[in-house]
Structures are given as structure tokens and as C-alpha cells.
Scaffold this motif. Structure first.
Motif, PDB file in Angstrom:
ATOM      1  N   VAL A   1       0.822  -1.213   0.000  1.00  0.00           N
ATOM      2  CA  VAL A   1       0.000   0.000   0.000  1.00  0.00           C
ATOM      3  C   VAL A   1       0.865   1.276   0.000  1.00  0.00           C
ATOM      4  O   VAL A   1       0.370   2.365  -0.266  1.00  0.00           O
ATOM      5  N   SER A   2       2.155   1.147   0.249  1.00  0.00           N
ATOM      6  CA  SER A   2       3.023   2.335   0.237  1.00  0.00           C
ATOM      7  C   SER A   2       3.243   2.813  -1.204  1.00  0.00           C
ATOM      8  O   SER A   2       3.593   2.014  -2.080  1.00  0.00           O
ATOM      9  N   PRO A   3       3.104   4.120  -1.460  1.00  0.00           N
ATOM     10  CA  PRO A   3       3.333   4.613  -2.827  1.00  0.00           C
ATOM     11  C   PRO A   3       4.775   4.415  -3.276  1.00  0.00           C
ATOM     12  O   PRO A   3       5.035   4.193  -4.458  1.00  0.00           O
TER      13      PRO A   3
ATOM     14  N   CYS B   1      18.105   1.753   0.844  1.00  0.00           N
ATOM     15  CA  CYS B   1      16.869   2.439   1.225  1.00  0.00           C
ATOM     16  C   CYS B   1      16.585   3.524   0.198  1.00  0.00           C
ATOM     17  O   CYS B   1      17.487   3.950  -0.516  1.00  0.00           O
ATOM     18  N   ASP B   2      15.352   3.969   0.177  1.00  0.00           N
ATOM     19  CA  ASP B   2      14.873   5.092  -0.636  1.00  0.00           C
ATOM     20  C   ASP B   2      14.541   4.626  -2.064  1.00  0.00           C
ATOM     21  O   ASP B   2      15.403   4.113  -2.779  1.00  0.00           O
ATOM     22  N   SER B   3      13.295   4.882  -2.454  1.00  0.00           N
ATOM     23  CA  SER B   3      12.815   4.391  -3.752  1.00  0.00           C
ATOM     24  C   SER B   3      13.641   4.942  -4.920  1.00  0.00           C
ATOM     25  O   SER B   3      13.879   4.221  -5.894  1.00  0.00           O
ATOM     26  N   SER B   4      14.100   6.191  -4.832  1.00  0.00           N
ATOM     27  CA  SER B   4      14.863   6.760  -5.959  1.00  0.00           C
ATOM     28  C   SER B   4      16.223   6.081  -6.083  1.00  0.00           C
ATOM     29  O   SER B   4      16.682   5.781  -7.190  1.00  0.00           O
ATOM     30  N   VAL B   5      16.865   5.846  -4.931  1.00  0.00           N
ATOM     31  CA  VAL B   5      18.163   5.170  -4.937  1.00  0.00           C
ATOM     32  C   VAL B   5      17.984   3.742  -5.479  1.00  0.00           C
ATOM     33  O   VAL B   5      18.779   3.265  -6.303  1.00  0.00           O
TER      34      VAL B   5
ATOM     35  N   LEU C   1      16.121   4.963   8.971  1.00  0.00           N
ATOM     36  CA  LEU C   1      15.046   5.947   9.176  1.00  0.00           C
ATOM     37  C   LEU C   1      13.703   5.241   9.406  1.00  0.00           C
ATOM     38  O   LEU C   1      12.671   5.910   9.485  1.00  0.00           O
ATOM     39  N   ARG C   2      13.720   3.897   9.484  1.00  0.00           N
ATOM     40  CA  ARG C   2      12.508   3.085   9.659  1.00  0.00           C
ATOM     41  C   ARG C   2      11.479   3.404   8.571  1.00  0.00           C
ATOM     42  O   ARG C   2      10.296   3.566   8.843  1.00  0.00           O
ATOM     43  N   ARG C   3      11.982   3.520   7.358  1.00  0.00           N
ATOM     44  CA  ARG C   3      11.089   3.797   6.235  1.00  0.00           C
ATOM     45  C   ARG C   3      11.133   2.653   5.225  1.00  0.00           C
ATOM     46  O   ARG C   3      12.125   1.907   5.149  1.00  0.00           O
ATOM     47  N   ILE C   4      10.059   2.539   4.459  1.00  0.00           N
ATOM     48  CA  ILE C   4       9.988   1.568   3.364  1.00  0.00           C
ATOM     49  C   ILE C   4       9.903   2.344   2.050  1.00  0.00           C
ATOM     50  O   ILE C   4       9.403   3.484   2.067  1.00  0.00           O
TER      51      ILE C   4
ATOM     52  N   THR D   1       4.293  -2.932   7.242  1.00  0.00           N
ATOM     53  CA  THR D   1       4.036  -1.502   7.414  1.00  0.00           C
ATOM     54  C   THR D   1       5.223  -0.965   8.232  1.00  0.00           C
ATOM     55  O   THR D   1       5.653  -1.643   9.162  1.00  0.00           O
ATOM     56  N   PRO D   2       5.778   0.221   7.905  1.00  0.00           N
ATOM     57  CA  PRO D   2       7.034   0.624   8.556  1.00  0.00           C
ATOM     58  C   PRO D   2       6.939   0.756  10.069  1.00  0.00           C
ATOM     59  O   PRO D   2       7.928   0.567  10.781  1.00  0.00           O
ATOM     60  N   PHE D   3       5.748   1.060  10.572  1.00  0.00           N
ATOM     61  CA  PHE D   3       5.588   1.237  12.025  1.00  0.00           C
ATOM     62  C   PHE D   3       5.681  -0.100  12.762  1.00  0.00           C
ATOM     63  O   PHE D   3       5.846  -0.135  13.972  1.00  0.00           O
TER      64      PHE D   3
ATOM     65  N   LYS E   1       7.017   4.418  16.641  1.00  0.00           N
ATOM     66  CA  LYS E   1       7.100   5.642  15.827  1.00  0.00           C
ATOM     67  C   LYS E   1       8.379   5.653  15.009  1.00  0.00           C
ATOM     68  O   LYS E   1       9.422   5.189  15.471  1.00  0.00           O
ATOM     69  N   GLY E   2       8.320   6.218  13.806  1.00  0.00           N
ATOM     70  CA  GLY E   2       9.489   6.340  12.967  1.00  0.00           C
ATOM     71  C   GLY E   2      10.412   7.446  13.448  1.00  0.00           C
ATOM     72  O   GLY E   2      10.005   8.299  14.254  1.00  0.00           O
ATOM     73  N   VAL E   3      11.641   7.456  12.930  1.00  0.00           N
ATOM     74  CA  VAL E   3      12.610   8.482  13.296  1.00  0.00           C
ATOM     75  C   VAL E   3      12.170   9.837  12.757  1.00  0.00           C
ATOM     76  O   VAL E   3      12.448  10.886  13.320  1.00  0.00           O
TER      77      VAL E   3
HETATM   78  N1  LIG Z   1      12.056   9.195   0.187  1.00  0.00           N
HETATM   79  C1  LIG Z   1      11.621   7.887   0.634  1.00  0.00           C
HETATM   80  C2  LIG Z   1      10.289   8.002   1.351  1.00  0.00           C
HETATM   81  C3  LIG Z   1       9.813   6.680   1.906  1.00  0.00           C
HETATM   82  C4  LIG Z   1       8.654   6.854   2.890  1.00  0.00           C
HETATM   83  O1  LIG Z   1       8.414   7.935   3.438  1.00  0.00           O
HETATM   84  N2  LIG Z   1       7.927   5.765   3.141  1.00  0.00           N
HETATM   85  C5  LIG Z   1       6.875   5.821   4.121  1.00  0.00           C
HETATM   86  C6  LIG Z   1       5.770   4.828   3.785  1.00  0.00           C
HETATM   87  S1  LIG Z   1       4.785   5.362   2.454  1.00  0.00           S
HETATM   88  C7  LIG Z   1       7.416   5.383   5.470  1.00  0.00           C
HETATM   89  O2  LIG Z   1       8.193   4.458   5.528  1.00  0.00           O
HETATM   90  N3  LIG Z   1       6.997   6.069   6.541  1.00  0.00           N
HETATM   91  C8  LIG Z   1       7.354   5.741   7.884  1.00  0.00           C
HETATM   92  C9  LIG Z   1       7.798   6.938   8.696  1.00  0.00           C
HETATM   93  O3  LIG Z   1       8.045   7.989   8.091  1.00  0.00           O
HETATM   94  O4  LIG Z   1       7.901   6.795   9.901  1.00  0.00           O
HETATM   95  C10 LIG Z   1      11.540   6.963  -0.596  1.00  0.00           C
HETATM   96  O5  LIG Z   1      11.443   7.462  -1.717  1.00  0.00           O
HETATM   97  O6  LIG Z   1      11.630   5.739  -0.416  1.00  0.00           O
END
Ligand SMILES: N[C@@H](CCC(=O)N[C@@H](CS)C(=O)NCC(=O)O)C(=O)O
Length: 245
Positions: free
Chosen positions: A8-10, A60-64, A46-49, A32-34, A240-242
Motif C-alpha cells: 500500500v506504500s506509494p 533504502c529510498d525508492s529513488s536510490v 530511518l525506519r522507512r519503506i 508496514t514501517p511502524f 514511531k518512525g525516526v
Molecule cells: N524518500 C523515501 C520516502 C519513503 C517513505 O516515506 N515511506 C513511508 C511509507 S509510504 C514510510 O516508511 N513512513 C514511515 C515513517 O516515516 O515513519 C523513498 O522514496 O523511499
């Protein structure tokens, strides 16, 4: 290859659509990142997906990730050949990741859908209202001047188209639709992009992810045919994420 991150993540959807365009196989741990454990935090500080794991490389990071996929693997090129077109495609990717992320994810999808589901409380409704009244129309005004009346931005569908279109899938999950009378080119362009097999093939998995709770999710996704990894970084308790807003 393994992708960590929810269907579901864009940003995850952007990477999965690029993998589909390139015809690359992968496994996915659709968390889900949380709800990520210590191993998730090791891979994603950064606890992100999304996260991509390719052998001994984790990114990490979709662009990379998409830049790596395009450089490391042949198949459908994600960027156009001409340097000026490539630069414009990269700008539109950045505009989508940053501004459209702010507007459609943090300003709309997060308060209306994610925040209540994850934290069990009402999201920031004032921000959502401001998004609908001002921020989303401004993004659409800009896109209307950029997107083509037919086809895609640089010939065949590519990274810029995918980066833009993915946000409208989340916007739709927050009940936002593009007013085709006001932004006709953008409405038709986004519909064209989301109907492309690179996106459409992911829909059954997104739907399985949305209609289940974390407890029954893996089974539902496997039943829908999703290529799930055997191991998961998922946990039962949210953290919670960073970069939490
Ligand atoms: N710039 C990052 C952004 C990734 C991002 O923000 N993913 C969101 C999910 S849609 C996330 O992991 N959020 C968790 C948080 O920020 O704590 C990318 O392009 O991958």
C-alpha cells in the motif's frame, strides 16, 4: 532480490512497478514501517519503506533503489535516453517523491487512513481539509502543464510516469479523485498509467493487504499469489518512525 515494505506504500509500489517493467523477480516482506523489528531498523535506519536487499547489498529510498535497478539490470530502461529528457524525468520523480508525498500521503492518506488504523486515534483533519482546498489543486495545476494528452511523458512508460501515478492510488484510497473537468489531461494520464500492467498486476495484492489485519495478512497475500519471503521483519506492536511528523 527482496523488497521490504507494504503493497500500500506509494514508494514501495513505485519500486514494484519498476521491477515489473524490467521483468525482474523478487520476494517481498510486505510490512508496514511502524511494525518493523530491530532487523528492519538495521536495514532501514530511518525506519522507512521500501528497502531492497540484493545479495550482500541493501538499499533504502525508492529513488536510490530505482536508479540501482536501472544501472545494474538490463530490460526496459526506466529513464529516457536524451540527457535533457533524463534530467526532466529526474525532476518529475523528485517533485512526485517530495511534494506529492507531502500532499497526498502526509496531508491526506496518513491522517485519513494510516493514523487512525495504526494509532487508534483521529488524524489531523485540519491538515486534510487544507490539502483538499489548496495543496492538491496546486499540484494538479502544475501536473496539467507537464503531462501529455496521449501516451506517457517520454514515449514508453518510465520512472517519471510511475513516480507520479503511484500517489493517485493512495489518494483514491483516501477517497480523492481527480476532477476531470478541471484537470482533463492529468485525469486521463493517471488513469492510463495506473491501468498499465506494471501497476494493475499489483492490485490483487494491495486489496489483500488492505482488507486484512496484520494477523491474517501473510496467509491472505500468499493465497492471492504474492511472492512472500519466508522470513519477516514484522512485529505486533507499532513504533514511531525516526522522521515521524
Ligand atoms: N524518500 C523515501 C520516502 C519513503 C517513505 O516515506 N515511506 C513511508 C511509507 S509510504 C514510510 O516508511 N513512513 C514511515 C515513517 O516515516 O515513519 C523513498 O522514496 O523511499
Amino acid at each position: 532480490m527482496k523488497i521490504i515494505g507494504s503493497y500500500v506504500s506509494p514508494y514501495v509500489r513505485k519500486v514494484l512497478a519498476c521491477l515489473a517493467l524490467k521483468g525482474l523477480d523478487y520476494e517481498i516482506d510486505p510490512i508496514t514501517p511502524f511494525f518493523g523489528d530491530d532487523e528492519f531498523e538495521r536495514l532501514s535506519p530511518l525506519r522507512r519503506i521500501p528497502v531492497l536487499v540484493d545479495g550482500d547489498l541493501s538499499l533504502c529510498d525508492s529513488s536510490v533503489i530505482c536508479a540501482y535497478l536501472d544501472e545494474a539490470y538490463p530490460g526496459h530502461p526506466l529513464l529516457p535516453a536524451d540527457p535533457k529528457d533524463r534530467a526532466r524525468a529526474r525532476w518529475l520523480e523528485e517533485f512526485a517523491d517530495s511534494r506529492m508525498g507531502d500532499v497526498f500521503i502526509w496531508g491526506l492518506f496518513y491522517p485519513l487512513v494510516v493514523h487512525p488504523a495504526v494509532w487508534g486515534e483521529k488524524g489531523d483533519m485540519a491538515r486534510a481539509e487544507n490539502t483538499l482546498a489548496e495543496d492538491a489543486p496546486a499540484v494538479l495545476d502544475y501536473l496539467e502543464g507537464q503531462v501529455p494528452a496521449d501516451g506517457f511523458l517520454f514515449g514508453d512508460i518510465g520512472l517519471a510516469d510511475i513516480s507520479i501515478a503511484t500517489f493517485f492510488r493512495n489518494a483514491a484510497l483516501a477517497r480523492f479523485t481527480i476532477d476531470a473537468a478541471r484537470w482533463p489531461k492529468t485525469a486521463a494520464y493517471v488513469a492510463r498509467a495506473l491501468a498499465h500492467p506494471a501497476f494493475a498486476g499489483l492490485l490483487p495484492f494491495e486489496e489483500a493487504q488492505i482488507r486484512t489485519t496484520p494477523a491474517g495478512r501473510r496467509e491472505a497475500l500468499i493465497a492471492a499469489g504474492a511472492p512472500l519471503s519466508a522470513a519477516t521483519c514484522g512485529t505486533a506492536t507499532p513504533k514511531k518512525g525516526v522522521m515521524a511528523l
